[in-house]
Motif scaffolding. Sequence first.
Motif, PDB file in Angstrom:
ATOM      1  N   ALA A 131     -85.104 -83.386  38.423  1.00  0.00           N
ATOM      2  CA  ALA A 131     -84.253 -82.196  38.463  1.00  0.00           C
ATOM      3  C   ALA A 131     -82.807 -82.492  38.096  1.00  0.00           C
ATOM      4  CB  ALA A 131     -84.309 -81.579  39.865  1.00  0.00           C
ATOM      5  N   THR A 132     -82.409 -83.748  38.186  1.00  0.00           N
ATOM      6  CA  THR A 132     -80.997 -84.082  37.967  1.00  0.00           C
ATOM      7  C   THR A 132     -80.782 -85.111  36.866  1.00  0.00           C
ATOM      8  OG1 THR A 132     -81.102 -85.822  39.665  1.00  0.00           O
ATOM      9  CG2 THR A 132     -80.469 -83.611  40.391  1.00  0.00           C
ATOM     10  N   ILE A 133     -81.849 -85.581  36.233  1.00  0.00           N
ATOM     11  CA  ILE A 133     -81.730 -86.680  35.293  1.00  0.00           C
ATOM     12  C   ILE A 133     -80.939 -86.290  34.061  1.00  0.00           C
ATOM     13  CG2 ILE A 133     -83.845 -86.197  33.970  1.00  0.00           C
ATOM     14  CD1 ILE A 133     -82.625 -89.662  35.099  1.00  0.00           C
ATOM     15  N   GLU A 134     -80.144 -87.207  33.570  1.00  0.00           N
ATOM     16  CA  GLU A 134     -79.426 -87.046  32.309  1.00  0.00           C
ATOM     17  C   GLU A 134     -79.920 -88.136  31.360  1.00  0.00           C
ATOM     18  OE1 GLU A 134     -75.248 -87.047  32.895  1.00  0.00           O
ATOM     19  OE2 GLU A 134     -75.262 -85.340  34.296  1.00  0.00           O
ATOM     20  N   GLU A 135     -80.709 -87.743  30.412  1.00  0.00           N
ATOM     21  CA  GLU A 135     -81.335 -88.696  29.483  1.00  0.00           C
ATOM     22  C   GLU A 135     -81.093 -88.217  28.058  1.00  0.00           C
ATOM     23  OE1 GLU A 135     -82.759 -91.526  27.596  1.00  0.00           O
ATOM     24  OE2 GLU A 135     -83.182 -91.785  29.741  1.00  0.00           O
ATOM     25  N   VAL A 136     -80.653 -89.128  27.193  1.00  0.00           N
ATOM     26  CA  VAL A 136     -80.307 -88.753  25.825  1.00  0.00           C
ATOM     27  C   VAL A 136     -81.450 -89.002  24.842  1.00  0.00           C
ATOM     28  CG1 VAL A 136     -77.852 -89.136  26.204  1.00  0.00           C
ATOM     29  CG2 VAL A 136     -79.277 -91.036  25.407  1.00  0.00           C
ATOM     30  N   ASP A 137     -82.385 -89.878  25.195  1.00  0.00           N
ATOM     31  CA  ASP A 137     -83.468 -90.209  24.270  1.00  0.00           C
ATOM     32  C   ASP A 137     -84.614 -89.212  24.420  1.00  0.00           C
ATOM     33  OD1 ASP A 137     -84.607 -92.583  22.468  1.00  0.00           O
ATOM     34  OD2 ASP A 137     -86.210 -91.863  23.771  1.00  0.00           O
ATOM     35  N   ASP A 138     -85.058 -88.646  23.303  1.00  0.00           N
ATOM     36  CA  ASP A 138     -86.100 -87.616  23.348  1.00  0.00           C
ATOM     37  C   ASP A 138     -87.420 -88.147  23.891  1.00  0.00           C
ATOM     38  OD1 ASP A 138     -84.398 -85.700  22.351  1.00  0.00           O
ATOM     39  OD2 ASP A 138     -85.071 -85.917  20.263  1.00  0.00           O
ATOM     40  N   SER A 139     -87.773 -89.383  23.530  1.00  0.00           N
ATOM     41  CA  SER A 139     -89.054 -89.917  23.998  1.00  0.00           C
ATOM     42  C   SER A 139     -89.056 -90.081  25.517  1.00  0.00           C
ATOM     43  CB  SER A 139     -89.349 -91.260  23.320  1.00  0.00           C
ATOM     44  OG  SER A 139     -88.417 -92.264  23.706  1.00  0.00           O
ATOM     45  N   VAL A 140     -87.920 -90.473  26.090  1.00  0.00           N
ATOM     46  CA  VAL A 140     -87.838 -90.635  27.543  1.00  0.00           C
ATOM     47  C   VAL A 140     -87.780 -89.262  28.217  1.00  0.00           C
ATOM     48  CG1 VAL A 140     -86.595 -91.720  29.445  1.00  0.00           C
ATOM     49  CG2 VAL A 140     -86.631 -92.818  27.200  1.00  0.00           C
ATOM     50  N   ARG A 141     -87.124 -88.320  27.582  1.00  0.00           N
ATOM     51  CA  ARG A 141     -87.084 -86.947  28.131  1.00  0.00           C
ATOM     52  C   ARG A 141     -88.500 -86.377  28.217  1.00  0.00           C
ATOM     53  NH1 ARG A 141     -82.191 -84.234  28.149  1.00  0.00           N
ATOM     54  NH2 ARG A 141     -83.245 -82.257  27.738  1.00  0.00           N
ATOM     55  N   ARG A 142     -89.317 -86.695  27.218  1.00  0.00           N
ATOM     56  CA  ARG A 142     -90.700 -86.211  27.263  1.00  0.00           C
ATOM     57  C   ARG A 142     -91.465 -86.825  28.419  1.00  0.00           C
ATOM     58  NH1 ARG A 142     -90.097 -86.478  21.544  1.00  0.00           N
ATOM     59  NH2 ARG A 142     -90.964 -88.590  21.460  1.00  0.00           N
ATOM     60  N   GLU A 143     -91.164 -88.068  28.739  1.00  0.00           N
ATOM     61  CA  GLU A 143     -91.818 -88.700  29.888  1.00  0.00           C
ATOM     62  C   GLU A 143     -91.436 -87.992  31.191  1.00  0.00           C
ATOM     63  OE1 GLU A 143     -94.067 -91.058  30.002  1.00  0.00           O
ATOM     64  OE2 GLU A 143     -94.048 -91.827  27.949  1.00  0.00           O
ATOM     65  N   TRP A 144     -90.160 -87.645  31.325  1.00  0.00           N
ATOM     66  CA  TRP A 144     -89.736 -86.913  32.531  1.00  0.00           C
ATOM     67  C   TRP A 144     -90.387 -85.542  32.619  1.00  0.00           C
ATOM     68  CZ3 TRP A 144     -87.695 -88.926  36.655  1.00  0.00           C
ATOM     69  CH2 TRP A 144     -86.890 -90.066  36.581  1.00  0.00           C
ATOM     70  N   ALA A 145     -90.724 -84.958  31.476  1.00  0.00           N
ATOM     71  CA  ALA A 145     -91.324 -83.623  31.466  1.00  0.00           C
ATOM     72  C   ALA A 145     -92.830 -83.635  31.675  1.00  0.00           C
ATOM     73  CB  ALA A 145     -90.990 -82.924  30.145  1.00  0.00           C
ATOM     74  N   MET A 146     -93.427 -84.844  31.674  1.00  0.00           N
ATOM     75  CA  MET A 146     -94.875 -84.945  31.843  1.00  0.00           C
ATOM     76  C   MET A 146     -95.294 -84.525  33.250  1.00  0.00           C
ATOM     77  SD  MET A 146     -96.491 -86.256  29.132  1.00  0.00           S
ATOM     78  CE  MET A 146     -96.113 -87.206  27.628  1.00  0.00           C
TER      79      MET A 146
END
Length: 392
Positions: free
Chosen positions: A372-387
Motif C-alpha cells: 500500500a505504501t511502496i515506491e518502486e520505479v522499475d515496472d517489472s518489480v511493480r508488477r510483482e507487488w501487484a501480483m
Amino acid sequence: MSRRPPVPKRPPRPATAIELRDAIRNEALRLGFDAVGFAPASLAPEIRRERLAHLASFVEQGFHGDMGWLAERSEQRVDPATLWPEARTVVSLALNYAPGRDPRAALAAPERGAISVYAQGRDYHDVVKSKLKALGRFIWDTYRHQIKVFVDTAPVMEKPAAQASGLGWQGKHTNLVSRRFGSWLFLGELLLSAELPVDAPEADHCGQCHACLDVCPTGAFPAPYRLEARRCISYLTIEHEGPIDLDLRPLLGNRIYGCDDCLAVCPWNKFARTAHENSLWQRPDLDAPSLAELAALDDAAFRKHFAGTAIKRIGRDRFLRNVAYALGNSDAAETALIAVDRLLADPSPLVRGAAVWALSRLAPDEFRRRRATIEEVDDSVRREWAMPIAAP
C-alpha cells in the motif's frame, strides 16, 4: 657472444593406428580421465538425418527456451566432420564426479541452498579443458597429428558422440548414463586428423525404468528422452535470465543452482565409485550453504566467494534471484525474513522482484502493508507487488 643453436623439433614417433589409439587411451587415463572412447568423425547418412530431425523438433517446440544458440549451426552440432572437415576420429573423454552421498539430502534443509554437485568445486570447463589440452599436446608433440579440443563450448553434441564411442548411452533424462559411473560424468572431445580403430557404440540399458522422469519436481519430461528446458530447474536457475514463472517458483524448493534429482535417482549410480576428492577441488562450504548468508553477498563478495566455480558464470543478480525464491520457499523464520527485507532494497530489479514474491509467501500481512505504501520505479518489480499473494 655466440648464440646457442636452435633445438631441432622432435620428429613424430611412427605408430600404427592401433598403437596410436592405445597410446592416447593410456595417456588420457594417466591425466585423470576415467573413460576414453573412439568413434568415426563422419556419421552414416541415416544417423545424421535422425539427429538433425531430433534437434529440429526440439527447437520447433520451443523446448530450448532462451538458449537460442541451440538453434544455430545445427549441421555442425550433429556432425563433427562438418565442424572440421579434416577430422577422422572423435575421441570422447569422461571425468567421473560421482558424490559420496545422495545430493538430495540438502532438500530437507529449507533454510539452506541446494547446489548441484557438479558446481560445488572448480568450474568443470576449466578442469576438463586443461586435461584435454594436455592430451592434445601429447598427441601433437609425440605423433604430430592435428587435433581440436571441445568441452561444452562449441557446437558438438557431446552425449551422442560419447554414446557412439561406447562410453554410455543417453538415458531417459537425456543425460549420459554409464554402466561404470552411473549418471555422473563430465564430457569432452578431441577431433583427431588420424583415422583410428573405433569402439562399439553403447546400447540403451534403461529398460522399463522411469525413475528419473517421475522424480522431476516440475514435470520437465513430456516423454522419455525428451526434455522441456523451460520447465527444467537446471535451465531455470542457470540459463534463464529473467523472473521465473509464478507457477514454477514454489517447485524450485531450495534449489539455487541446478538440480540433481533426475541424476541422483538413476539406479545405475549404484555402480559408480565416488570421484577422487582432488579431481574437482570440491568445496565443503558449497554443500548446502546458508541462504541468509548468501543473500548478504554484494557483487564483489559474490565474485570472491565463487571465484573459479561454474556459479560465477551466471552473475550475482541471477544467483540472488534464485536465493530469494528459495527463501520464499523456506520456513517463515526470522532469519529468512531479515534476509528478504535486505533483498527488497537490492540495487538489482531482478533480485528485488524475487524478494517481493518471497515476502508474500513468508509474511502475507506485511506484504499487504508494504504494497500500500511502496515506491518502486522499475515496472517489472511493480508488477510483482501487484501480483496476488503467493500461497505458502
